[in-house]
Design an enzyme around this catalytic site. Structure first.
Site, PDB file in Angstrom:
ATOM      1  N   ARG B 266       0.998  -1.345   0.297  1.00  0.00           N
ATOM      2  CA  ARG B 266      -0.062   0.094  -0.074  1.00  0.00           C
ATOM      3  C   ARG B 266       0.704   1.506  -0.345  1.00  0.00           C
ATOM      4  O   ARG B 266       1.436   2.220   0.836  1.00  0.00           O
ATOM      5  CB  ARG B 266      -0.766  -0.005   0.874  1.00  0.00           C
ATOM      6  N   HIS B 270      -3.329   4.284   4.370  1.00  0.00           N
ATOM      7  CA  HIS B 270      -4.620   3.567   4.522  1.00  0.00           C
ATOM      8  C   HIS B 270      -5.579   4.254   3.758  1.00  0.00           C
ATOM      9  O   HIS B 270      -6.683   3.359   3.367  1.00  0.00           O
ATOM     10  CB  HIS B 270      -4.779   2.793   6.025  1.00  0.00           C
ATOM     11  N   TYR B 279       3.829   5.225  11.934  1.00  0.00           N
ATOM     12  CA  TYR B 279       4.487   4.293  11.879  1.00  0.00           C
ATOM     13  C   TYR B 279       4.774   3.134  11.100  1.00  0.00           C
ATOM     14  O   TYR B 279       5.335   2.076  10.979  1.00  0.00           O
ATOM     15  CB  TYR B 279       2.860   2.689  12.361  1.00  0.00           C
TER      16      TYR B 279
HETATM   17  C1  LIG Z   1     -14.856  -5.819  11.117  1.00  0.00           C
HETATM   18  C2  LIG Z   1     -13.902  -4.468  10.945  1.00  0.00           C
HETATM   19  N1  LIG Z   1     -12.438  -3.732  12.416  1.00  0.00           N
HETATM   20  C3  LIG Z   1     -12.052  -2.921  12.113  1.00  0.00           C
HETATM   21  C4  LIG Z   1     -12.614  -2.429  10.622  1.00  0.00           C
HETATM   22  C5  LIG Z   1     -11.363  -0.953  10.557  1.00  0.00           C
HETATM   23  N2  LIG Z   1     -10.569  -1.382   9.775  1.00  0.00           N
HETATM   24  C6  LIG Z   1     -11.034  -0.597   8.678  1.00  0.00           C
HETATM   25  S1  LIG Z   1      -9.563  -1.467   7.028  1.00  0.00           S
HETATM   26  C7  LIG Z   1      -8.912  -1.908   8.160  1.00  0.00           C
HETATM   27  C8  LIG Z   1      -7.129  -2.567   8.005  1.00  0.00           C
HETATM   28  C9  LIG Z   1      -7.544  -3.155   6.758  1.00  0.00           C
HETATM   29  O1  LIG Z   1      -6.503  -4.043   6.921  1.00  0.00           O
HETATM   30  P1  LIG Z   1      -7.261  -4.712   5.716  1.00  0.00           P
HETATM   31  O2  LIG Z   1      -7.717  -5.984   5.628  1.00  0.00           O
HETATM   32  O3  LIG Z   1      -5.225  -5.485   5.283  1.00  0.00           O
HETATM   33  O4  LIG Z   1      -6.571  -4.189   4.132  1.00  0.00           O
HETATM   34  P2  LIG Z   1      -6.620  -3.789   3.575  1.00  0.00           P
HETATM   35  O5  LIG Z   1      -6.629  -1.705   4.259  1.00  0.00           O
HETATM   36  O6  LIG Z   1      -4.638  -3.667   3.564  1.00  0.00           O
HETATM   37  O7  LIG Z   1      -6.241  -3.432   2.310  1.00  0.00           O
HETATM   38  C10 LIG Z   1      -9.285  -1.750   9.523  1.00  0.00           C
HETATM   39  C11 LIG Z   1      -9.102  -1.792  11.014  1.00  0.00           C
HETATM   40  C12 LIG Z   1     -13.693  -2.513   9.855  1.00  0.00           C
HETATM   41  N3  LIG Z   1     -13.388  -1.094   8.992  1.00  0.00           N
HETATM   42  N4  LIG Z   1     -14.340  -3.623  10.100  1.00  0.00           N
END
Ligand SMILES: Cc1ncc(C[n+]2csc(CCOP(=O)(O)OP(=O)(O)O)c2C)c(N)n1
Ligand SMILES: [Mg+2]
Lengths: 324, 370
Positions: B266, B270, B279
């Site tokens: 990425r 985020h 971080y």
């Molecule tokens: C159930 C849930 N918990 C927390 C979140 C908050 N949140 C949104 S994206 C994220 C990180 C996701 O990481 P990843 O699955 O690796 O996907 P990326 O964003 O890196 O594409 C978090 C903690 C959420 N959307 N849904």
């Protein structure tokens, strides 16, 4: 006395609780190096280490379920759920386990766990980021539910919640994270479960909690200019509810309006209206009215202003209460 | 962990040099024509241009949030181009390239993240590209149930790859920790669904590194659930295309589900709300920036003899697409008030009518000056 926003007050309260008791742990998503997406836990991992501030794997059921295990082992976990709408994967652990373990153990052990949930609207976010699910938890026996409305309450209520031997679901009004307020670091003003009159008045009582309190105070200010004297009660604790100040206020004013962002149907407003009606019936000049979010999914950002109760909607209800 | 063998076809410089792990997919990758590769490049360049335009719109206050796919274009384009028209796609929330390839108007994504509605496209009219799902992992079960239905309908494994359906679901490295994701893998393996789980391991879940989610390569988890798992170089569009195509075709021919872990990065924060400098190390970012998927394919095509004017044409069309999205975003009007109360239920519901009427009367009482 010192002045700080609620995020800093929560941070200071958590820090104090961790310093006071080595069994207090923080756990959640992004609470470590990042300090949480709202920075409530900023600096705490650097200060207390990664065994006391845990960036967990990404699973809310895991966070709460593991916190239960840690509590069985003598820890006092404080879980952060990143946003209101993401608590549901943990709902089973919270309602079927956390809420019931004390009862199952017949009082031989307790579940001193705090679940912090930033909640509510006013931040113009996407789906699942602005919900108000407090009723689901207040409806569940075995859980205590609180929500501060000011930095001072946030500072003290988070420490009182951590000190409680019962599980406490701690709803943080994220829309009120940044405005500053006075914090008295010397001693708490109130018990965790006390409600409080935050503005005195004589003509009607406005009742709310968390993010609504500032809206109610603004409404009372406008009403005062128009010659109407409104009292405002901050409920603070949603389960249990401290009825005495609420009922006493309504007995004095004769009119009550309850407001919250959550949907109206079966919301806390219904409970408050029913109880106020039962306990202050002969003082009421009008039915207790509710001003709430509509009974719809929290709308997309562009429409949230129409959904969230504002001072105008509160004053509209006040007018209706006077029209009876 | 990053050293465990991954399927890679194009090396860092864009030379066609399949790794040992790529052997089963090398023929498929080698058969990709220059024309197809130019299509892939166009997809990636357009996605990047769209991403930049949308991020700017967010910064200028036109969107509530932006989630970027910058850096992950090869994983998305390669896998999406490997789907067939009859397939169904369940995205997470940053699969902009996948959506566009399936026929989604990118403005629909803009409208979603602007906060106009919670669902801004009809999957049936957008190449079976289902809605974005913001609750991590939820979509994996939906995909699995859908794939079960495909199977129950007899719409797969008939021996005709032009008709047999398959399902692909996207999830992030962080989302693999959710209960839902693990339950989906259990169900998929149990029912042998015609389905591919496509994990974009971009190394971060907001501020949490993938090592917090798994001590083993995520692809390795698949075998424990009872399905094949393949790790690929997610910045290699040909690897993504060949492996996804092979796994989807296996799924549609009745061989059951599979899982792909695409190693990528990425490049941005985020989301527009994030500050990744809090971080992660700048060197890590720089290292991955050098592995840019667009650059890699472009170098490969240069060696194949594609001239600069062709790339210029692609860049110009991408700029037009971005400008068009920008123009149409600025023309968007506010969603009607009534839309909040519409479609909450499929059947009439008295509270919806009552509350809409109340709100309309209430707003009217201000005489339009509110
Ligand atoms: C159930 C849930 N918990 C927390 C979140 C908050 N949140 C949104 S994206 C994220 C990180 C996701 O990481 P990843 O699955 O690796 O996907 P990326 O964003 O890196 O594409 C978090 C903690 C959420 N959307 N849904
Ligand atoms: Mg990730």
């Amino acid at each position: 006395m010192t002045t700080m926003p609620m995020v800093r007050a929560l941070n200071a309260g958590l820090k104090q609780a961790m310093a006071d008791d080595a069994k207090v742990l923080l756990m959640g998503e992004d609470v470590g190096a990042l300090g949480g997406v709202f920075r409530v836990t900023e600096g705490l991992q650097a200060e207390f280490g990664d065994q006391r501030v845990l960036d967990t794997p990404l699973a809310e059921s895991g966070i709460v379920g593991a916190a239960i295990g840690l509590a069985l082992r003598g820890y006092r976990p404080v879980c952060e759920i990143q946003f209101d709408g993401f608590v549901y994967p943990a709902f089973d652990q919270i309602t079927s386990q956390l809420a019931k373990i004390t009862n199952r153990h017949q009082g031989r052990l307790s579940m001193p766990i705090v679940i912090r949930i930033p909640y509510g609207g006013h931040i113009g976010a996407v789906e699942h980021h602005q919900e108000s699910p407090e009723t689901l938890f207040a409806h569940t026996a075995g859980l205590r539910v609180v929500s501060p409305s000011t930095p001072n309450d946030a500072y003290w209520m988070i420490q009182q919640s951590i000190a409680s031997n019962d599980p406490v679901v701690f709803f943080e009004p994220k829309g009120r994270y940044w405005p500053k307020g006075e914090v008295d670091l010397a001693r708490p003003a109130l018990d965790l479960h006390a409600s409080r009159v935050v503005r005195t008045g004589t003509d009607a009582t406005l009742i709310g909690y968390g993010p609504m309190v500032s809206v109610l105070l603004a409404a009372a200010e406008v009403a005062a200019e128009e010659g109407r004297s409104l009292e405002v009660v901050d409920v603070r604790s949603l389960s249990p509810i401290d009825w005495q100040p609420i009922v006493a206020s309504v007995e004095k004013t004769g009119r009550a309006i309850v407001a919250h962002e959550a949907s109206g149907f079966l919301g806390l407003g219904a409970e408050i209206a029913a109880t106020v009606t039962e306990r202050a019936f002969y003082s009421l000049e009008a039915p207790v009215l509710r001003v709430t979010g509509f009974d719809i999914p929290f709308p997309p950002a562009r429409l949230e202003k129409l959904h969230l109760p504002d001072a105008d909607r509160v004053l509209d209800a006040v007018d209706r209460a006077f029209a009876y | 962990m990053a050293d465990s063998p991954a399927v890679s076809v194009l090396d860092e410089h864009g030379a066609f040099r399949p790794t040992a792990a790529a052997e089963p997919y090398a023929d498929r990758a080698a058969s990709v024509t220059t024309e197809q590769k130019l299509r892939f490049l166009t997809d990636m360049v357009e996605t990047r241009a769209f991403d930049v335009a949308a991020a700017n719109l967010q910064r200028q206050g036109h969107l509530a949030l932006w989630v970027s796919s910058w850096g992950q274009e090869a994983a998305q384009v390669g896998s999406a181009r490997a789907t067939r028209p009859q397939d169904t796609v369940f995205p997470a929330y940053r699969e902009h390239a996948v959506g566009m390839i399936r026929g989604l108007d990118p403005l629909a994504i803009v409208r979603l993240l602007r906060g106009v509605a919670h669902g801004t496209w009809d999957p049936a009219e957008s190449g079976n590209f289902q809605h974005y799902c913001l609750v991590l992992g939820s979509q994996t079960l939906h995909a699995t149930g859908f794939a079960m239905g495909v199977q129950f309908d007899g719409a797969t494994a008939t021996g005709d790859p032009e008709r047999d359906e398959a399902v692909i679901v996207y999830l992030g490295d962080g989302a693999t920790s959710q209960g839902d994701s693990n339950e989906a893998l259990v169900f998929a393996a149990s029912y042998r669904t015609p389905q591919v789980f496509f994990i974009q391991n971009n190394h971060w879940a907001i501020s949490v590194p993938v090592e917090r989610q798994s001590r083993v390569p995520l692809a390795q988890r698949a075998s424990g659930f009872g399905m094949p798992g393949v790790r690929i170089d997610g910045n290699d569009v040909l690897a993504a295309y060949a492996v996804t195509g092979s796994m989807l075709d296996a799924a549609r021919s009745g061989e059951g589900p599979g899982l792909i872990e695409a190693l990528t990065y990425r490049i941005g924060g985020h989301s527009s709300s994030d500050d990744p400098t809090k971080y992660r190390a700048e060197e890590e970012l720089q290292r991955w920036a050098l592995l840019d998927p667009i650059l890699r394919l472009r170098r490969h095509l240069e060696v194949e003899g594609v001239g600069a004017e062709v790339f210029d044409g692609i860049d110009a069309r991408a700029a037009d697409l971005a400008a068009d999205v920008r123009r149409r975003t600025l023309e968007l009007t506010e969603p009607p008030v009534a839309s909040m109360f519409e479609h909450v239920y499929a059947e009439p519901h008295p509270l919806m009518d009552e509350q809409l009427r109340w709100l309309q009367d209430y707003e009217a009482s201000f005489g339009g000056d509110r």
